[in-house]
Design an enzyme around this catalytic site. Sequence first.
Site, PDB file in Angstrom:
ATOM      1  N   ASP A  25       0.962  -1.291  -0.079  1.00  0.00           N
ATOM      2  CA  ASP A  25      -0.067   0.024  -0.048  1.00  0.00           C
ATOM      3  C   ASP A  25       0.987   1.188   0.029  1.00  0.00           C
ATOM      4  OD1 ASP A  25      -1.494   2.203   0.512  1.00  0.00           O
ATOM      5  OD2 ASP A  25      -2.341   1.331   2.535  1.00  0.00           O
ATOM      6  N   LYS A  91       2.469  11.478  -3.234  1.00  0.00           N
ATOM      7  CA  LYS A  91       1.823  10.691  -3.853  1.00  0.00           C
ATOM      8  C   LYS A  91       0.880  11.712  -4.769  1.00  0.00           C
ATOM      9  CE  LYS A  91      -1.751   6.995  -3.575  1.00  0.00           C
ATOM     10  NZ  LYS A  91      -2.261   6.106  -2.442  1.00  0.00           N
ATOM     11  N   GLU A 188      -7.349   0.338  -4.405  1.00  0.00           N
ATOM     12  CA  GLU A 188      -7.076   0.430  -2.740  1.00  0.00           C
ATOM     13  C   GLU A 188      -8.859  -0.243  -2.556  1.00  0.00           C
ATOM     14  OE1 GLU A 188      -6.013   4.216  -1.969  1.00  0.00           O
ATOM     15  OE2 GLU A 188      -3.918   4.017  -2.539  1.00  0.00           O
ATOM     16  N   ASP A 210     -12.805   5.615   2.622  1.00  0.00           N
ATOM     17  CA  ASP A 210     -11.409   5.646   2.920  1.00  0.00           C
ATOM     18  C   ASP A 210     -10.888   6.849   3.270  1.00  0.00           C
ATOM     19  OD1 ASP A 210      -8.649   5.660   3.033  1.00  0.00           O
ATOM     20  OD2 ASP A 210      -8.297   4.655   1.116  1.00  0.00           O
TER      21      ASP A 210
HETATM   22  P1  ADP Z   1      -2.795   7.490   3.840  1.00  0.00           P
HETATM   23  O1  ADP Z   1      -3.703   6.686   3.096  1.00  0.00           O
HETATM   24  O2  ADP Z   1      -3.173   8.985   3.401  1.00  0.00           O
HETATM   25  O3  ADP Z   1      -1.326   7.249   3.573  1.00  0.00           O
HETATM   26  P2  ADP Z   1      -3.545   6.748   6.326  1.00  0.00           P
HETATM   27  O4  ADP Z   1      -4.663   5.859   6.253  1.00  0.00           O
HETATM   28  O5  ADP Z   1      -2.300   6.174   7.008  1.00  0.00           O
HETATM   29  O6  ADP Z   1      -3.223   7.714   5.227  1.00  0.00           O
HETATM   30  O7  ADP Z   1      -3.866   7.627   7.551  1.00  0.00           O
HETATM   31  C1  ADP Z   1      -3.007   8.557   8.116  1.00  0.00           C
HETATM   32  C2  ADP Z   1      -4.163   9.552   8.937  1.00  0.00           C
HETATM   33  O8  ADP Z   1      -4.784   8.748  10.013  1.00  0.00           O
HETATM   34  C3  ADP Z   1      -3.408  10.668   9.710  1.00  0.00           C
HETATM   35  O9  ADP Z   1      -4.306  11.972   9.308  1.00  0.00           O
HETATM   36  C4  ADP Z   1      -3.379  10.084  10.847  1.00  0.00           C
HETATM   37  O10 ADP Z   1      -3.342  11.214  11.952  1.00  0.00           O
HETATM   38  C5  ADP Z   1      -4.865   9.688  11.059  1.00  0.00           C
HETATM   39  N1  ADP Z   1      -4.924   8.511  12.281  1.00  0.00           N
HETATM   40  C6  ADP Z   1      -4.157   7.391  12.556  1.00  0.00           C
HETATM   41  N2  ADP Z   1      -4.482   6.877  13.707  1.00  0.00           N
HETATM   42  C7  ADP Z   1      -5.480   7.754  14.247  1.00  0.00           C
HETATM   43  C8  ADP Z   1      -6.435   7.873  15.293  1.00  0.00           C
HETATM   44  N3  ADP Z   1      -6.129   6.824  16.136  1.00  0.00           N
HETATM   45  N4  ADP Z   1      -7.375   8.586  15.338  1.00  0.00           N
HETATM   46  C9  ADP Z   1      -7.387   9.516  14.545  1.00  0.00           C
HETATM   47  N5  ADP Z   1      -6.872   9.829  13.424  1.00  0.00           N
HETATM   48  C10 ADP Z   1      -5.709   8.665  13.178  1.00  0.00           C
HETATM   49 MG    MG Z   2      -4.525   4.937   2.319  1.00  0.00          MG
END
Ligand code: ADP
Ligand code: MG
Length: 631
Positions: A25, A91, A188, A210
């Site tokens: 991913d 990205k 995704e 998502d």
């Molecule tokens: P991406 O797909 O954009 O790479 P992710 O799915 O990894 O992103 O998500 C990242 C986001 O998730 C960040 O904004 C982070 O602050 C948020 N995040 C991660 N854990 C938590 C949580 N426990 N509560 C709220 N937000 C969270």
């Molecule tokens: Mg993602």
Amino acid sequence: MALLQISEPGQSPDPHQRRIAVGIDLGTTHSLVAAVRNGVAECLPDEQGRHILPSVVRYLPPGSAGAGRQIGFDALAAQVSDPANTFSSIKRLMGRKRADVVQVDQLPYTVLDRPGMATVVSVAGEKTPVEVSAEILATLRFRAEDTFDDDLFGAVITVPAYFDDAQRQATKDAAKLAGIHVLRLINEPTAAAIAYGLDHASEGVFAVYDLGGGTFDISILRLTRGVFEVVSTGGDSALGGDDYDRALLTWVLTQTGQTELMNTATPADRAVLLHTARQVKEALSACQDEKQTVAFDAMLSSGEVHFDVNPSNFADATAPLTARTMVAVRKALRDAGLTKADVQGVVLVGGSTRMPVVQRAVADYFAQAPLTNLNPDEVVALGAAIQANQLAGNNPDGDLLLLDVIPLSLGIETMGGLVERIVPRNSTIPTALAQDFTTYKDGQTALALHVVQGERDLVADCRSLARFELRGIPPMAAGAARIRVTFTIDADGLLSVSAKEQGTGIEARIDVKPSYGLSDEQIARMLQDSFTTAQADMQARAVVEARVDADRMIEATLSALRADADLLSAEEQADIARLMDTARQVASTSQVAADIEAATQALAKGTEPFAALRMNRGISRALAGTRIDAI
Ligand code: ADP
Ligand code: MG
């Protein structure tokens, strides 16, 4: 390769030899790598046991110690102190021009406008988003190879469902640069659905919500006989967890009477404030009680900001953001022609769906509890790993899921060596598309069908896939027969083409394997060719079309003369013969479409009186065969 590759008979992989295949991913904020081990998909940890790799790369000045760059957590830690050389959210630039990137000015680094794709500027020089992404991918590849102590056979890499061809190609290029063989790119949301095993249901509509760090994507998927089709996608490429951080920060600064900091804070202080907001936000997700507060201090160069927030404060501060996601959900359903009652299951993806405010909003809207039992950060990588394992041939009993798009357009040859596209590139499979064709000559009883693949307008520039004939068409005037040509591509990527004469029902068909044997390089080159040659193609196409028109006009004139030449004087016949000669001559030698069209026009004009005479004769004949009292 976007279509299933089929081994030569006898050359399928040895079932006992496991191939290391992973799912990756490649996220805007975080990236992960997962693999199926002992029949279970799991994310692979780094040496410190962490699954997540921040999608951040920092370049160091030339001559510095180490590899000249930091990747992941180290780079993330440096973001505050060295924002200009630390590349996050790369990205968003993949396969894009600078002008296409939403809120490009808010990125803490310099983005340049370059032909093809924007680039970023670092102390170590200008870098393309492909190179930066390759650093992240290579880190994950090494993690996998260290875990298994073996070379990686290949990877399935996930991309957002809305990624266009340039963005997908850029992702593939990054993988190539990282030395990764791409088994397939998959969407995704589809990966998330696979992780939940939704493909084991027989039919159904699913919504994948998502909410990541910087983007929100909603996808509506339809599952039919084990195959997912993306029915509609929507979302907001500038709405994610980061916006929740900003909203929370704004709320805190308003509460503490420090709103001026929003404009006056130095970039480093601003980074500290946002980082603190994010910590508070994530801590709030774990609060059981609405009144429990989370307190943090952000230490700035100019003083400090005290955060003191409870879940209901947070809900108030961010309600407009959550509402925006739900607007996009409604729109995606509308685009799909569905209602929320049609949705059988809702999958939550992305770290931001850990926020109780988001989970509540989704559950309320769909009136059902969303699926949350898999880790929302990991679910996309897990689904990709399951797919990778199958594509690598490690699970011969598993169903092969084919949820893909065709990489190159499919069509048939029409008069003059032109391609008529029937299935456009990037159509999701399975699919069936039909178009009607007709005969070219009077009394034509057979039709030669030539199936081709490619983006070019001329058959000579495309790849020939198959030829077959439809015979037994009853003799009719040119243009009177209706022959329906149908292209059907099944879930295995197998193409069959049928041709059916609508009047008699006679039919012929052929099965083709479309992109068998085409390598990614060949596909890339064919696409590239079609872009660079579009102009030349258009001219060539115009000339060929003009020729076909000229031939058709001559053919029609000859046929008319055969029937009714006696209506004309010898002199009139000679005039028409001369015009036909000129048209034939120009059509066969000229490379200028306008000249050929002019000659055809002249012939059409010169035969107008003849056409009028024929029409009169036709009417009198029709009347002669009719009883007077029937008029
Ligand atoms: P991406 O797909 O954009 O790479 P992710 O799915 O990894 O992103 O998500 C990242 C986001 O998730 C960040 O904004 C982070 O602050 C948020 N995040 C991660 N854990 C938590 C949580 N426990 N509560 C709220 N937000 C969270
Ligand atoms: Mg993602």
